[in-house]
Write a protein that holds these residues in place. Sequence first.
Motif, short mmCIF file in Angstrom:
data_model
loop_
_atom_site.label_atom_id
_atom_site.label_comp_id
_atom_site.label_asym_id
_atom_site.label_seq_id
_atom_site.Cartn_x
_atom_site.Cartn_y
_atom_site.Cartn_z
N SER A 86 0.83 -1.22 0.00
CA SER A 86 0.00 0.00 0.00
C SER A 86 0.86 1.26 0.00
O SER A 86 1.59 1.53 0.96
N MET A 110 0.95 6.72 4.31
CA MET A 110 1.89 6.02 5.18
C MET A 110 2.88 5.18 4.39
O MET A 110 4.05 5.09 4.75
N ASP A 129 0.16 -2.09 -4.76
CA ASP A 129 -1.04 -1.30 -4.50
C ASP A 129 -2.00 -1.63 -5.64
O ASP A 129 -1.58 -1.65 -6.80
N ASN A 151 -7.32 -0.05 7.51
CA ASN A 151 -7.38 -0.94 8.68
C ASN A 151 -7.97 -2.32 8.40
O ASN A 151 -7.52 -3.32 8.96
N GLU A 182 0.89 -0.56 10.25
CA GLU A 182 0.33 0.68 10.78
C GLU A 182 -0.74 0.42 11.84
O GLU A 182 -1.39 -0.63 11.85
N THR A 241 -7.01 9.33 -2.80
CA THR A 241 -7.12 8.42 -1.67
C THR A 241 -6.99 9.19 -0.36
O THR A 241 -6.55 10.35 -0.35
N1 LIG Z 1 1.29 6.35 12.23
C1 LIG Z 1 0.59 7.40 11.84
O1 LIG Z 1 0.80 8.51 12.34
C2 LIG Z 1 -0.47 7.24 10.79
C3 LIG Z 1 -0.92 8.35 10.08
C4 LIG Z 1 -1.86 8.14 9.06
C5 LIG Z 1 -2.36 6.88 8.81
N2 LIG Z 1 -1.93 5.82 9.56
C6 LIG Z 1 -2.45 4.46 9.29
O2 LIG Z 1 -1.89 4.00 8.07
C7 LIG Z 1 -2.83 3.20 7.36
C8 LIG Z 1 -3.00 3.76 5.96
O3 LIG Z 1 -3.44 5.11 6.07
P1 LIG Z 1 -3.12 6.17 4.91
O4 LIG Z 1 -3.45 7.50 5.47
O5 LIG Z 1 -1.77 5.92 4.34
O6 LIG Z 1 -4.24 5.72 3.86
P2 LIG Z 1 -4.38 6.14 2.35
O7 LIG Z 1 -5.84 6.12 2.06
O8 LIG Z 1 -3.56 7.36 2.05
O9 LIG Z 1 -3.66 4.95 1.57
C9 LIG Z 1 -4.17 3.65 1.57
C10 LIG Z 1 -3.56 2.91 0.38
O10 LIG Z 1 -3.96 1.53 0.49
C11 LIG Z 1 -4.17 1.08 -0.83
N3 LIG Z 1 -4.98 -0.14 -0.84
C12 LIG Z 1 -6.32 -0.25 -0.85
N4 LIG Z 1 -6.66 -1.55 -0.98
C13 LIG Z 1 -5.52 -2.27 -1.02
C14 LIG Z 1 -5.22 -3.66 -1.21
N5 LIG Z 1 -6.18 -4.57 -1.33
N6 LIG Z 1 -3.92 -4.04 -1.25
C15 LIG Z 1 -2.93 -3.12 -1.09
N7 LIG Z 1 -3.17 -1.79 -0.96
C16 LIG Z 1 -4.44 -1.37 -0.91
C17 LIG Z 1 -4.84 2.26 -1.51
O11 LIG Z 1 -4.81 2.15 -2.93
C18 LIG Z 1 -4.01 3.41 -0.97
O12 LIG Z 1 -2.89 3.67 -1.79
C19 LIG Z 1 -4.11 3.20 8.19
O13 LIG Z 1 -4.18 2.03 8.94
C20 LIG Z 1 -3.96 4.41 9.11
O14 LIG Z 1 -4.62 4.25 10.36
C21 LIG Z 1 -0.98 5.97 10.52
#
Ligand SMILES: NC(=O)c1ccc[n+]([C@@H]2O[C@H](COP(=O)([O-])OP(=O)(O)OC[C@H]3O[C@@H](n4cnc5c(N)ncnc54)[C@H](O)[C@@H]3O)[C@@H](O)[C@H]2O)c1
Length: 400
Positions: free
Chosen positions: A15, A19, A48, A88, A108, A232
């Motif tokens: 993904s 993150m 992804d 999640n 994450e 996204t």
């Molecule tokens: N540690 C931190 O401070 C922090 C901050 C933001 C988000 N997060 C966590 O990180 C995770 C992702 O959040 P984000 O903000 O990066 O989300 P995002 O929506 O920016 O990115 C999610 C990605 O997952 C991909 N995806 C969807 N289905 C998929 C699949 N079947 N296989 C592989 N990839 C797939 C999407 O195409 C997208 O690129 C969440 O669990 C969130 O809680 C943590």
Amino acid sequence: MNVATGRRLGVGLISAGWMGRLHSRAYRAIPDKYADLEVTPDLVIVADPDLANASAAQRQFGYRQSTADYREVLAHADVEAVSICAPNYLHREFALAAAAAGKPFWIEKPMGISAAQAADVVAAAESAGLVTGVGFTYRHAPAVEYAKTLIAQGAIGRITNVHCKLNADYSADPRGARTWRFELGKAGTGVLGDLLSHGFDLAQYLVGSPVGAVSALTETFIKERPAPGAGTGHNAAVADDAPMLPVENEDYAALLVRFGCGAAGTFEATRVGVGSRCDYGISVHGTAGVIGWNFERMNEVEICSGPFARDYGYTREMSDHRFGDFARFQPGAGMGLSFDDLKTIEGARFVRSVVSGTQVAASVADALATSRIASAAIESVSSGRWVTVPEPTGKTTFDL
Ligand SMILES: NC(=O)c1ccc[n+]([C@@H]2O[C@H](COP(=O)([O-])OP(=O)(O)OC[C@H]3O[C@@H](n4cnc5c(N)ncnc54)[C@H](O)[C@@H]3O)[C@@H](O)[C@H]2O)c1
């Protein structure tokens, strides 16, 4: 790409959202900031389902391959460690697959959509004998590490109470898209998982004791949002005529808690807090002083301690070489680190765990501990009663 030093560590990314890109940047920074680790992450393959996004990440960070299918990451012979940065609801499936492939993973928060899913991840990782990392980004902020050291040295006396808040405005606009974060089946909880998982971990890390009982209330202030268009996460577009969809989880939560050590605590979080940008703060109060930290001013800590504590109140200390990993990033006192730097610190702990075989990063058991608090909070909301949080199990690190 940095010049290779020491051992190569083949890395796969699942993904490439916000993150996933940040994990990639962290891996690239490690040979520079943590040269003494003598490890050069080798970015092998990124997956992804949005292939344009996967190949953009491949180009941006120098992965050798990209794919739509996460299974290709886990099956790749050159991949020795994996980052799981999916929404999640995919955490459990991907983590169990990584454990079955015998590949340590940096996942994450909140690690699944429920405590039951988090427990499955812990069972799989621990029975496979894997070290893990979890995206608890704030616990190793240099100023937080300094606060932890002072608290452990008794600088504030016996801990009496903790106040923790995670007030954000990332969804304050009612026209913000109803992305996966607002769906029960994809995010699980709202702020309990998205924001308070960080706060629960931070508090347990600083106090060194688990939350043992909870009384909670939650609210959803914005009941529906427009369907997302292209893009996204927080950047998803919204068309003027987008249909409205229900918000299925909480915008706001407030908790009263009791820690195992006897200290009292309050937690509060909102994602729709107009004016609160990233107002993520904690203050730990004791019989002889208090220490406070806020992410919006993450390079400083407020301390009231010592013989004149009752006369002067708080004083402010800016970060310097005494603060955690600060000196790896900056040579002089008061020079700031960034959010991306915190992710590099987190990533280096994961890499160190992988190459040493010793768990020094936040672990999946730590994530389960925070999920259990969220789960107890939900139970408390529906029963209107205090709920006991099960004792943490597995290889937690917040209490080391
Ligand atoms: N540690 C931190 O401070 C922090 C901050 C933001 C988000 N997060 C966590 O990180 C995770 C992702 O959040 P984000 O903000 O990066 O989300 P995002 O929506 O920016 O990115 C999610 C990605 O997952 C991909 N995806 C969807 N289905 C998929 C699949 N079947 N296989 C592989 N990839 C797939 C999407 O195409 C997208 O690129 C969440 O669990 C969130 O809680 C943590």
